[in-house]
Design a protein around this motif. Structure first.
Motif, short mmCIF file in Angstrom:
data_model
loop_
_atom_site.label_atom_id
_atom_site.label_comp_id
_atom_site.label_asym_id
_atom_site.label_seq_id
_atom_site.Cartn_x
_atom_site.Cartn_y
_atom_site.Cartn_z
N THR A 73 12.66 1.47 -3.56
CA THR A 73 11.28 1.04 -3.31
C THR A 73 10.32 2.22 -3.39
O THR A 73 9.28 2.15 -4.06
N SER A 74 10.66 3.31 -2.71
CA SER A 74 9.77 4.48 -2.68
C SER A 74 9.63 5.10 -4.06
O SER A 74 8.51 5.43 -4.50
N THR A 77 7.62 2.83 -6.50
CA THR A 77 6.19 2.85 -6.17
C THR A 77 5.55 4.17 -6.56
O THR A 77 4.49 4.20 -7.20
N CYS A 78 6.19 5.29 -6.21
CA CYS A 78 5.60 6.60 -6.44
C CYS A 78 5.62 6.99 -7.92
O CYS A 78 4.66 7.58 -8.43
N SER A 134 3.72 -3.49 -2.23
CA SER A 134 4.17 -2.24 -2.87
C SER A 134 3.30 -1.89 -4.06
O SER A 134 2.96 -0.71 -4.28
N TRP A 135 2.90 -2.90 -4.85
CA TRP A 135 2.09 -2.63 -6.04
C TRP A 135 0.68 -2.22 -5.66
O TRP A 135 0.05 -1.41 -6.34
N ALA A 138 0.99 1.36 -4.82
CA ALA A 138 1.11 2.17 -6.04
C ALA A 138 -0.26 2.38 -6.69
O ALA A 138 -0.60 3.49 -7.11
N GLU A 207 3.19 7.21 0.45
CA GLU A 207 3.78 5.86 0.41
C GLU A 207 4.50 5.56 1.71
O GLU A 207 4.39 4.43 2.24
N GLY A 216 2.27 -1.06 2.97
CA GLY A 216 3.05 -0.92 1.75
C GLY A 216 3.98 -2.10 1.58
O GLY A 216 3.57 -3.25 1.65
N SER A 223 12.35 -0.33 2.98
CA SER A 223 11.37 0.74 2.72
C SER A 223 11.56 1.81 3.78
O SER A 223 11.70 1.49 4.97
#
Length: 275
Positions: A73-74, A77-78, A134-135, A138, A207, A216, A223
């Motif tokens: 997930t991290s 996203t990053c 999450s998006w 981002a 994040e 997030g 997460s």
């Protein structure tokens, strides 16, 4: 190749650390981990054991599995955020350096306006408009880092635009986009590589902070920041989920930070000569 890595032990260690975490995140479904969503209420808040190497959380879910899937997930996203910021911000910086004049003044003043906002405040404002996902996180991180890439690449691009080979390309009638993509961009590769690694390290912390605040990834998505937030309520009963999630955030951010520093030391001729 072996001799190169032998001379650059710090870079080798940083690459190995980052690759190890990337491989764990990418191939998480094939590592034989427990289901990160499975709740075993009779095994709630257990310490590390042979059945659960890092213990269980307040819902009986395996902490190790949730951390590995939390890496996914991290990182997703990053990587999405930093890539988007690099494309948009880097293009803005190169175009501002190449065209200069009113275009440079207008776009860089807009970047300065974005740059004036505190990182977390601007990110929270973007998520407040888009909703906590999450998006959204981002996109918020991408907006925050776009002016950073624009300013970082504009300076070196200004120097390269005054070089003889760029002036020569203009003299023989090369198009503007050909000069930017063929002559300007490749000469900024080292700067892009180093700054991308360093900003990925910072993006992981941003994040995790957003997820910690509930802005997030949303439950039950694994997460790292969310695990840390949930685990803080049970520190006296079972500190393992919070401790291991915090350590995972530290290790992931440290890996990219170390990689950026090692790349800078390796690619910068002045630093290479000093070492």
């Amino acid at each position: 190749m072996t001799a190169f890595y032998a001379r650059n032990k710090l870079l080798s260690f940083a690459i190995a650390l980052v690759v190890l975490q990337l491989v764990a995140a990418i191939f998480a479904p094939f590592l034989g981990l427990q289901d990160p969503f499975a709740q075993v209420m009779v095994a709630r808040m257990q310490g590390p054991s042979t059945a659960n190497l890092l213990g269980t959380d307040q819902l009986g879910r395996d902490v190790l599995a949730r951390i590995i899937y939390g890496y996914r997930t991290s990182l997703l996203t990053c990587l999405t955020a930093v890539s988007l910021a690099l494309v948009v911000g880097g293009l803005i910086g190169m175009l501002a350096a190449y065209y200069r004049g009113w275009f440079d003044r207008i776009v860089m003043r807009l970047m300065d306006i974005l740059f004036a906002f505190p990182i977390m405040l601007l990110a929270i404002a973007v998520i407040a408009v888009l909703g906590p996902t999450s998006w959204s996180a981002a996109l918020a991180i991408a907006i925050v880092y776009t002016p950073i890439f624009a300013r970082l690449l504009r300076g070196p691009a200004l120097v390269i635009c005054e070089s003889e080979y760029v002036n020569g390309a203009k003299a023989i009638g090369a198009s503007n986009w050909r000069i930017i993509l063929i002559h300007l961009l490749p000469n900024l590769a080292s700067v892009i590589l180093v700054q991308t690694s360093l900003l990925l390290s910072a993006a992981i912390l941003v994040e995790a902070s957003l997820s910690f605040l509930g802005l997030g990834a949303q439950p039950p998505t694994p997460s790292l920041g969310l695990m840390l937030s949930e685990g803080r309520n049970f520190l006296l009963l079972s500190p393992w989920p919070a401790v291991f999630a915090g350590f995972a955030i530290l290790l992931l951010s440290f890996g990219f930070n170390l990689l950026g520093d090692a790349l800078r030391d390796t690619l910068d001729p002045r630093l290479r000569g000093a070492s």
